[in-house]
Design a protein around this motif. Structure first.
Motif, short mmCIF file in Angstrom:
data_model
loop_
_atom_site.label_atom_id
_atom_site.label_comp_id
_atom_site.label_asym_id
_atom_site.label_seq_id
_atom_site.Cartn_x
_atom_site.Cartn_y
_atom_site.Cartn_z
N VAL A 227 1.27 -1.14 0.33
CA VAL A 227 0.04 -0.23 -0.21
C VAL A 227 0.87 1.26 0.71
O VAL A 227 0.14 2.29 -0.57
N VAL A 228 2.00 1.50 0.74
CA VAL A 228 3.24 2.51 0.04
C VAL A 228 3.03 2.34 -0.66
O VAL A 228 3.21 3.60 -1.35
N HIS A 229 3.70 1.26 -0.93
CA HIS A 229 4.60 1.69 -2.61
C HIS A 229 3.69 2.51 -3.59
O HIS A 229 3.28 3.46 -4.34
N ALA A 230 2.72 2.10 -3.46
CA ALA A 230 1.08 2.54 -4.28
C ALA A 230 0.76 3.89 -4.36
O ALA A 230 0.56 4.27 -5.02
N HIS A 231 0.88 3.93 -2.98
CA HIS A 231 0.74 6.00 -2.52
C HIS A 231 1.75 6.32 -2.69
O HIS A 231 2.12 7.17 -3.56
N LEU A 232 3.35 5.62 -2.62
CA LEU A 232 4.40 6.62 -3.31
C LEU A 232 4.05 6.90 -4.42
O LEU A 232 4.81 7.92 -5.86
N ALA A 233 3.47 5.96 -5.38
CA ALA A 233 3.83 5.45 -6.62
C ALA A 233 2.47 7.04 -7.20
O ALA A 233 3.13 8.11 -8.12
N ILE A 234 1.45 6.53 -6.45
CA ILE A 234 0.72 8.02 -7.31
C ILE A 234 1.30 9.20 -6.77
O ILE A 234 1.40 10.10 -7.72
N VAL A 267 -6.62 1.80 -8.84
CA VAL A 267 -6.41 2.32 -9.96
C VAL A 267 -6.87 3.63 -9.85
O VAL A 267 -6.16 4.25 -11.46
N SER A 268 -6.44 4.77 -8.56
CA SER A 268 -6.36 5.91 -8.78
C SER A 268 -5.11 5.74 -9.01
O SER A 268 -4.80 7.05 -10.18
N LEU A 269 -3.41 5.06 -9.50
CA LEU A 269 -3.08 5.93 -10.01
C LEU A 269 -2.80 5.36 -11.36
O LEU A 269 -2.71 6.59 -12.69
N VAL A 270 -3.73 4.97 -12.00
CA VAL A 270 -3.68 3.86 -13.23
C VAL A 270 -5.11 5.35 -13.59
O VAL A 270 -4.51 5.80 -14.64
N GLY A 271 -5.28 5.85 -13.34
CA GLY A 271 -6.33 7.34 -13.36
C GLY A 271 -4.94 8.24 -13.56
O GLY A 271 -5.22 9.24 -14.51
N ALA A 272 -4.79 8.32 -12.92
CA ALA A 272 -3.44 9.35 -13.08
C ALA A 272 -3.08 9.49 -13.95
O ALA A 272 -2.12 10.38 -13.71
N ALA A 287 -1.08 -0.32 -16.22
CA ALA A 287 -2.24 -0.29 -16.54
C ALA A 287 -3.56 -1.77 -17.17
O ALA A 287 -4.22 -2.70 -16.18
N ASP A 288 -2.30 -2.96 -17.81
CA ASP A 288 -3.04 -3.90 -17.95
C ASP A 288 -2.38 -5.66 -17.18
O ASP A 288 -2.94 -6.16 -16.60
N GLU A 289 -1.39 -5.19 -16.58
CA GLU A 289 -1.04 -5.33 -15.11
C GLU A 289 -1.53 -5.23 -14.08
O GLU A 289 -1.73 -6.45 -13.59
#
Length: 301
Positions: A227-234, A267-272, A287-289
Motif C-alpha cells: 500500500v505504501v508503494h502504491a501511494h508513493l507511485a501516485i 486504480v487511482s494510479l492508473v487514472g492519474a 494498466a494491463d498488469e
C-alpha cells in the motif's frame, strides 16, 4: 458447566489467536472464523446473563466486530463492513472501554478513507482521537489521512501526522505492539509512520512521504508495504513517471492477489497516469498488469 463469563473469555482467547496470524492467513479463512466468533457472542447476548458480564460482552463484541469489519471490507463487502464497524463502535461505547470504542472508530474511519469519503473519515476519527491511548493515537493518524484526502494543505496534514507519531513513540514500549496486530490496546509507531506516509503522499508532499516511509518500510508486513508503494507511485506521477512504474510494480509483487485497500490506490494510479498515455507507452502496459492483478480469483490479506 460453563458460565457466560467463561464463554466470553473463550471468545477472547480465540480472538487473540486470530489477531496473531491476521496478516498471514488468507481472509477467505479468517473472515468466516470471525463470523463464527460474532455468532457465539450474539447467542450469549440473547440469554439472560448476570448484568456484571454485560460490560465484558459489549467490549468483546466491539473488538470482534471491528476486526471482522476490516476483513469484510478487504474482501469487498463494503456495506456490511460499514454496518459492522458502526455496531462495533456502539458496543464499545456501551462497554465504557475507550480502547474498544476508539478501535472501532479507527476501523470505520479507515473504511471511509478508502471509499474516498474524507468528511466521514475525519468525523469518525475525530470522535476517537486521543494523544494518550493507543486507539486514540491511531485515530489521529486517520485524521491526517482524511485531511489529506479532503485537500487540506500538506503542512497541516504533516502536523497531524507528526502529532500521531510523537504520541506513538511516547507510549511505553510494552504498548507498541506490532504493525498489523489489530490490537485495540497497542499502537505500533511503525504502523503510525505508515499512515503518515500515506497522508503525506496523498497531500502531494513526496519529500515528507519518503521521510516517513524510511521509518516504516523495513518493518512493515508485505500488505502494508504494498500500500505504501502504491501511494508513493501516485505521488511520483507529477515529477517522476519512471518512479511511478517502479513503485507500482513493487506493490504488485508484494501482494500477488488483491485486497481492497490496495486495489483503490492502484486504480487511482492508473487514472492519474492516463494523461501520459501518448508520450509514455509504459502507461498502458502497467494498466494491463493492474487489470490482470485485479482479476485474480484468490483473495488474501
Amino acid at each position: 458447566m460453563t458460565t457466560a463469563s467463561d464463554e466470553i473469555e473463550s471468545v477472547n482467547t480465540d480472538l487473540t489467536a486470530l489477531r496473531a496470524t491476521y496478516e498471514d492467513v488468507p481472509l477467505s479463512v479468517t473472515v468466516p472464523m470471525l463470523g463464527m466468533l460474532h455468532d457465539r457472542l450474539v447467542r450469549i447476548g440473547q440469554r439472560r446473563i448476570d448484568p456484571r458480564w454485560r460490560t465484558s460482552l459489549y467490549r468483546t463484541t466491539s473488538r470482534v466486530g471491528a476486526l471482522r469489519a476490516d476483513g469484510l471490507y478487504n474482501v469487498g463487502q463494503v456495506d456490511l463492513a460499514r454496518r459492522l464497524a458502526g455496531h462495533a463502535a456502539s458496543m464499545g461505547r456501551l462497554s465504557g472501554d475507550p480502547s474498544a470504542y476508539g478501535n472501532a472508530l479507527r476501523t470505520r474511519a479507515g473504511i471511509e478513507l478508502y471509499e474516498r469519503r474524507p468528511a466521514f473519515a475525519v468525523a469518525y476519527a475525530g470522535q476517537g482521537a486521543d494523544d494518550h491511548t493507543p486507539a486514540g493515537i491511531a485515530c489521529i493518524a486517520a485524521r491526517a489521512r482524511g485531511a489529506a484526502l479532503a485537500g487540506v494543505e500538506s503542512g497541516q496534514v504533516n502536523r497531524l501526522a507528526d502529532r500521531a507519531l510523537n504520541a506513538a513513540y511516547g507510549l511505553p514500549t510494552e504498548l507498541h505492539g506490532a504493525p498489523g496486530d489489530e490490537h485495540p490496546e497497542t499502537c505500533s509507531p511503525t504502523e503510525i509512520a505508515y499512515h503518515a506516509t500515506v497522508a503525506a503522499a496523498t497531500a502531494g508532499d513526496l519529500t515528507r512521504a519518503d521521510e516517513y516511509s524510511a521509518l516504516c518500510l523495513p518493518d512493515l508486513p508485505p500488505g502494508f508495504r504494498s500500500v505504501v508503494h502504491a501511494h508513493l507511485a501516485i505521488a511520483s506521477v507529477p515529477t517522476d513517471l519512471d518512479r511511478s512504474f517502479v513503485e507500482a510494480r513493487q506493490a504488485l509483487a508484494l501482494s500477488p492477489t488483491p485486497f481492497r485497500s490496495l486495489t483503490v490506490p492502484l486504480v487511482s494510479l492508473v487514472g492519474a497516469l492516463k494523461p501520459f498515455r501518448r508520450t509514455a507507452p509504459e502507461v498502458d502496459v502497467l494498466a494491463d498488469e493492474v487489470d490482470r492483478w485485479r482479476r485474480s480469483r484468490t483473495v488474501q490479506a
